[in-house]
Scaffold this active site. Structure first.
Site, mmCIF file in Angstrom:
data_model
loop_
_atom_site.group_PDB
_atom_site.id
_atom_site.type_symbol
_atom_site.label_atom_id
_atom_site.label_comp_id
_atom_site.label_asym_id
_atom_site.label_seq_id
_atom_site.Cartn_x
_atom_site.Cartn_y
_atom_site.Cartn_z
ATOM 1 N N ARG A 23 0.828 -1.202 0.000
ATOM 2 C CA ARG A 23 0.000 0.000 0.000
ATOM 3 C C ARG A 23 0.864 1.253 0.000
ATOM 4 O O ARG A 23 1.971 1.278 0.511
ATOM 5 C CB ARG A 23 -0.902 -0.045 1.239
ATOM 6 N N LYS A 79 3.504 -7.552 12.078
ATOM 7 C CA LYS A 79 2.812 -7.773 10.817
ATOM 8 C C LYS A 79 3.059 -9.180 10.282
ATOM 9 O O LYS A 79 4.196 -9.635 10.175
ATOM 10 C CB LYS A 79 3.260 -6.733 9.784
ATOM 11 N N ARG A 94 -1.188 4.527 13.523
ATOM 12 C CA ARG A 94 -0.043 4.128 14.357
ATOM 13 C C ARG A 94 -0.474 4.117 15.814
ATOM 14 O O ARG A 94 -1.154 5.035 16.276
ATOM 15 C CB ARG A 94 1.126 5.100 14.192
#
Length: 327
Positions: free
Chosen positions: A122, A187, A324
């Site tokens: 992205r 992630k 975040r």
């Protein structure tokens, strides 16, 4: 034998994790030991962790399982059209090019690759794509309701990817708005949905998914955010063909639900897995930052954030926006 095909054949032989001498490989493919050495160097550049020992030959640091299109098709009961490429620039770009060229593509057509040379995430970020290590996956879908129908799709796909990874690892994973799958804030996977079409007509969609399966050390050094992979999370051997099958299965379920009801039901499942539920977050758009408490998403896919000072709420929609956690 073409150079690309030869690289792939060498990789398939080294995949067993045993030593194979340059002489043996050269005789097998009818090329010189120097040519074999050059192809091995090229595979190392693509992310394979290969070392050589004088008198023994070449060996992968660990054995790998290569993708097998026929095994994946059989696992899906031949319900999806599958292409597997050894090396490709980008699985998403491959399908987007077909769309732009008006090539016929069947709904659900899926492309996987062993390696991407120009993998994209992205916001134009590079997706690190070493050979034979992860899942690089793109799937074509067609919607009849225009581009607006795609506005919440990445969130729906996130549910499918989470469920697929959970089925493989047996662990509970989380979702980060708008398109990441996490385990304990690290992630595991990411999503990139791209669209072509009319605002009120047929919309052509490419769903791109990258899943970390077994990160080589050299590739890990290129990543500037917390990450983990399925091998670290799972107590059993991870087979990438099984992941591809489970991922297609979960996408078929979610796409059926999304086409009928959009996020009316899926948003609840997404919120149950919200990695930042009730946590303070920074919402970054361009050079502007807003801070608030993350409450989850609504039926439209918008993120709902609460201002802790006065309890007021605001919504954040997709686009060039980052979330975040507040340290």
């Amino acid at each position: 034998m073409a150079k690309l095909e030869l690289k792939t054949e060498i990789a398939s032989i080294l995949a067993d994790g045993n030593f194979h001498s340059g002489e043996e490989l050269g005789q097998l493919f009818g090329v010189s030991r120097t040519a074999i050495s050059n192809h091995v160097k090229a595979l190392i550049d693509l992310g394979l962790d290969i070392f050589s020992v004088h008198g023994k030959g070449y060996k992968l640091a660990e054995s790998i399982d290569l993708l097998n299109a026929e095994e994946i098709r059989q696992g899906l009961g031949n319900s999806n059209s599958i292409d597997v490429f050894p090396i490709i620039d980008s699985t998403n770009e491959f399908l987007m090019t077909k769309i732009r060229n008006s090539d016929h593509i069947s709904d659900g057509h899926t492309v996987l690759a062993e390696c991407q040379t120009s993998g994209r995430g992205r916001r134009g970020r590079t997706w690190v794509s070493p050979f034979g290590s992860h899942i690089y996956f793109s799937q074509y879908r067609k919607m009849e309701d225009g581009l607006a129908a795609a506005s919440g799709l990445s969130l729906a796909v996130g549910v499918a990817v989470k469920n697929a990874c959970q089925a493989i690892t047996g662990l509970e994973l989380q979702l980060k708005w708008p398109n990441d799958i996490l385990y304990q804030k690290q992630k595991v996977a990411g999503i990139l949905v791209e669209a072509e079409g009319q605002s009120d007509g047929v919309c052509h969609l490419v769903i791109g998914i990258g899943i970390n399966v077994d990160m080589p050390q050299g590739s890990a050094e290129q990543i500037n955010q917390p990450w983990t992979d399925l091998k670290q999370l799972s107590e059993r051997q991870i087979n990438r063909n099984e992941i591809a099958i489970e991922l297609c299965h979960q996408l078929n379920i979610v796409m059926g639900e999304y086409r009928q009801h959009r996020l009316d039901n899926l948003y609840k499942e997404w919120n149950l897995a919200n990695a930042f539920k009730d946590s303070m977050v920074n919402i970054i758009a361009n050079k502007n930052t807003q801070t608030g408490r993350c409450l989850g998403i609504d039926q439209s896919g918008a993120l709902i954030v609460e201002n802790p000072a006065d309890g007021s709420r605001f919504k954040v929609f997709g686009g060039e926006v980052s979330l975040r956690g507040v340290a």
